[in-house]
Design an enzyme around this catalytic site. Sequence first.
Site, PDB file in Angstrom:
ATOM      1  N   ASP A  68      -9.110  46.890  66.477  1.00  0.00           N
ATOM      2  CA  ASP A  68      -8.720  46.626  65.653  1.00  0.00           C
ATOM      3  C   ASP A  68      -8.248  45.157  66.371  1.00  0.00           C
ATOM      4  OD1 ASP A  68      -6.036  45.568  64.700  1.00  0.00           O
ATOM      5  OD2 ASP A  68      -5.864  48.051  63.344  1.00  0.00           O
TER       6      ASP A  68
ATOM      7  N   HIS B 156      -1.091  43.174  65.216  1.00  0.00           N
ATOM      8  CA  HIS B 156      -1.545  44.348  64.025  1.00  0.00           C
ATOM      9  C   HIS B 156      -2.316  45.969  64.593  1.00  0.00           C
ATOM     10  CE1 HIS B 156      -5.192  46.268  61.112  1.00  0.00           C
ATOM     11  NE2 HIS B 156      -4.317  45.296  59.830  1.00  0.00           N
TER      12      HIS B 156
ATOM     13  N   SER C 185      -3.678  49.362  55.959  1.00  0.00           N
ATOM     14  CA  SER C 185      -3.893  49.431  57.600  1.00  0.00           C
ATOM     15  C   SER C 185      -2.812  50.388  58.049  1.00  0.00           C
ATOM     16  CB  SER C 185      -3.820  47.988  57.370  1.00  0.00           C
ATOM     17  OG  SER C 185      -4.553  47.463  57.800  1.00  0.00           O
TER      18      SER C 185
END
Length: 768
Positions: free
Chosen positions: A139, A216, A546
């Site tokens: 990620d 994220h 996600s």
Amino acid sequence: MIKTTPFFVCLLFVLCGKQVDSKTSVHIVYLGERQHEDPQLVTDSHHDMLARVVGSKKVASKLMVYSYKHGFSGFAAKLTESQAQRLAEHPGVIRLIPNSIHKLQTTRSWDYLDHSYHTPNILLDKSNKGDGVIIGVIDTGIWPESMAFNDEGIGPVPSRWKGGCESGEQFNATAHCNRKVIGARWFVDGLLAEYGQPLNISANKEYLSPRDAHGHGTHTSSTAAGSYVRNISYKGLGLGTVRGGAPSARLAIYKVCWFVLGGQCTSADILKAFDEAIHDGVDVLSLSIGSGIPLFSDVDERDGIATGSFHAVAKGITVVCAAANDGPSSQTVQNTAPWILTVGASTMDRAFPTPVTLGNNKTILGEAMYAGKEIGFTGLIYPESKGLDPTSAGVCQELSLNRSLVAGKVVLCFTSVARRTAISNATSVVRAAGGVGLIVAKNPSDDLAPCSNDFPCVEVDYEVGTQILFYIRSTRSPVVKLSPSKTQVGKLVSAKVAHFSSRGPSSIAPAILKPDIAAPGVNILAATSPLAPLADGGFVMFSGTSMATPHVSGIVALLKALHPDWSPATIKSALVTTALRNDDYGFPIFAEGSSRKLADPFDFGGGIVNPNGAADPGLVYDMGVADYVHYLCAMGYTNTSISQLTGQSMACPSIQPSILDVNLPSITIPSLRNSTTLTRTVTNVGPVNSTYIAVIEPPVGTIMSVRPNVLAFDAQTKTITFTVTVFSTHQINAGYHFGSLTWTNGVHTVRSPISVRIQFVESYADGN
Ligand SMILES: *[C@@H]1O[C@H](CO)[C@@H](O)[C@H](O)[C@H]1NC(C)=O
Ligand SMILES: *[C@@H]1O[C@H](CO)[C@@H](O)[C@H](O)[C@H]1NC(C)=O
Ligand SMILES: *[C@@H]1O[C@H](CO)[C@@H](O)[C@H](O)[C@H]1NC(C)=O
Ligand SMILES: *[C@@H]1O[C@H](CO)[C@@H](O)[C@H](O)[C@H]1NC(C)=O
Ligand SMILES: *[C@@H]1O[C@H](CO)[C@@H](O)[C@H](O)[C@H]1NC(C)=O
Ligand SMILES: *[C@@H]1O[C@H](CO)[C@@H](O)[C@H](O)[C@H]1NC(C)=O
Ligand SMILES: *[C@@H]1O[C@H](CO)[C@@H](O)[C@H](O)[C@H]1NC(C)=O
Ligand SMILES: *[C@@H]1O[C@H](CO)[C@@H](O)[C@H](O)[C@H]1NC(C)=O
Ligand SMILES: *[C@@H]1O[C@H](CO)[C@@H](O)[C@H](O)[C@H]1NC(C)=O
């Protein structure tokens, strides 16, 4: 996905001067299985091969971006087109392909709240909270100071761990890795080689290190395996304890996605992360990344994820990937290879009921995320628009308000445009005119996430909106009271498949059901980078597949801790056959979309993830490399391309096997004519002496039979093969219809979703 045109940089004067086509770009040279056990020998062979094309080993080592040497063999290098051509002709080179770009799968952020993450305690306790299991997260990196990564009460780093923690910009391996975050590395060479060097880091608030500027990766990592953090709220809402799915599992961070260009990642970097993670000893890999439509084939390394995950799964690592956010249109699901566990997103409806009290003392509940003070009875207006029906498009969007009429009042408007900008526009207009609140009537299936939390912006459906409008029209001076949103804790109110969650069937292989499962992915509160927009005290709410993906990764870690010998296919089967199709009250789960409908397997695979059920599934549909090869042969890939992917010489049978026989925990028949028969094999992982009977719910327009329809397991009989025959009762072309096959022994119910489309294809030749 939009591929931004890369600009190419000439790093080597020698080459730039000499070559006519001096532009270089990254190519991945894929060589299949390793020829040597020793990774150094593998890398040496890569340099030799490149040197033969570019002239010298010295030049070769400058052009080399990565050598893939653990999970498989290959390399990424900066090459001109003519060099690439020459390399492609090299007898040792199997395939040479351009680097490609992937995207993160978050669409929205901040909405309503779900902090009451429901991994029930049975699995959590039995698995010792996932202690000792290692989850690799590919990620945007990690914000290591977040409280979610504290390692209080966590045991030593597992001795089998072979990975590393690398220092870099604003990241000190000694200080920032601990017993929770046991590994942290970053892979940027594929991106730099495409987009130029040096990367303009300062302009993009990015760090050349595992540190996460974007937020994220911190969010997904903390959702998968964050430690307990008490007394966390988001701007006052949803106060409680935040934790990951497997709070005692360990995290290995592989940063491959970069804040530049909005959080993109290249397949060269992704493949490197897989290569290293396989070597390091992770048990689960979590990827909230997708490649966009059209999909790459399962044997195309441009995908990066399909190839990398094949090698990982072959070594027993479960790979969990996002289904993508291109819903609600069908055939938008990504990461569709059968060895991947593909996750869609579900929502929790009305987690923030917000009371709206009209002057007639009638109180209606809307939805908002308003944490401010109550707005006592104040004027309520509806800006009547000329000739427009209230429910027709345009009223909220075209709002223009006269300050003297609006100041101090609450405004009602209607929208049919499912876009956040429409609502944020209306909010700005109302605020600018001195209004104190907004009530938006909208299609109930639209997920708008309209307002910031300090301004009351309450969503209601058309029915409630119309009631409010009739009240306004019924009185000379309408008034309304808006109360702060309440947080509904611990109560799952009718989950739905989220509007944005990508839907099946798979555009590559419709017979392989995708997504496999759904998990909460709307308004997920988790840790983030403090640099991320909207962060509050290092926490934020994001929505997207996600966010659903690491929920499942955490649950997989718990299952691995409880059943260390379960294969990735066994884990997937356990999750799919036990997933929930009804909510806590027994009502079926719906899917958001252009019209509201019951969720079907193309919306959520087996259903919404049910961790306790998956811990004890009874029977499983297991698969190994041979089954994946069966799939690849059924897809018609060549012997050569399959051998390259698997790294072993493989020959498909001369009669192409049926894709319907791939041993999935689901049955999908995209094109049923008169009848078809398929096989499945189940393995008993429950009590040794167990007898199961088949319960069939055939899709509309079909008759189904199962043979045998009683399965008796004992100490000798662990696996049993059965056949399913499906007849069409109508000879007409139809859409998909859905049913199920459930094996039950009275304690366990092992349910496979069935999807069948009857299709009598006319042959064009017949007409001649
Ligand atoms: C890294 O952290 C360790 C432990 O806190 C400290 O001793 C060391 O000085 C730090 N190194 C750098 C380069 O800041
Ligand atoms: C990097 O970005 C900053 C801010 O946008 C800009 O001022 C600077 O010129 C850029 N530097 C380079 C080398 O592109
Ligand atoms: C929880 O946090 C709030 C605000 O940060 C604080 O006022 C309160 O004292 C905290 N409660 C506990 C039990 O720590
Ligand atoms: C609404 O309730 C208040 C307090 O209960 C009362 O004083 C008022 O008369 C009510 N208004 C109407 C329209 O019923
Ligand atoms: C706004 O409303 C007031 C009061 O009704 C009126 O006098 C004024 O002309 C209106 N302004 C505009 C721009 O419509
Ligand atoms: C409304 O939205 C459009 C884009 O959708 C934007 O261009 C415009 O500036 C917005 N207007 C206001 C008042 O925010
Ligand atoms: C793969 O090899 C087998 C055995 O040589 C052959 O029968 C089959 O036709 C080959 N398949 C393809 C797609 O070339
Ligand atoms: C399908 O059924 C029809 C009508 O019963 C029959 O005419 C046809 O031959 C069948 N086709 C096959 C492939 O069995
Ligand atoms: C299973 O059944 C066999 C035969 O009835 C019996 O001998 C055996 O003890 C049983 N095993 C278990 C674990 O119940």
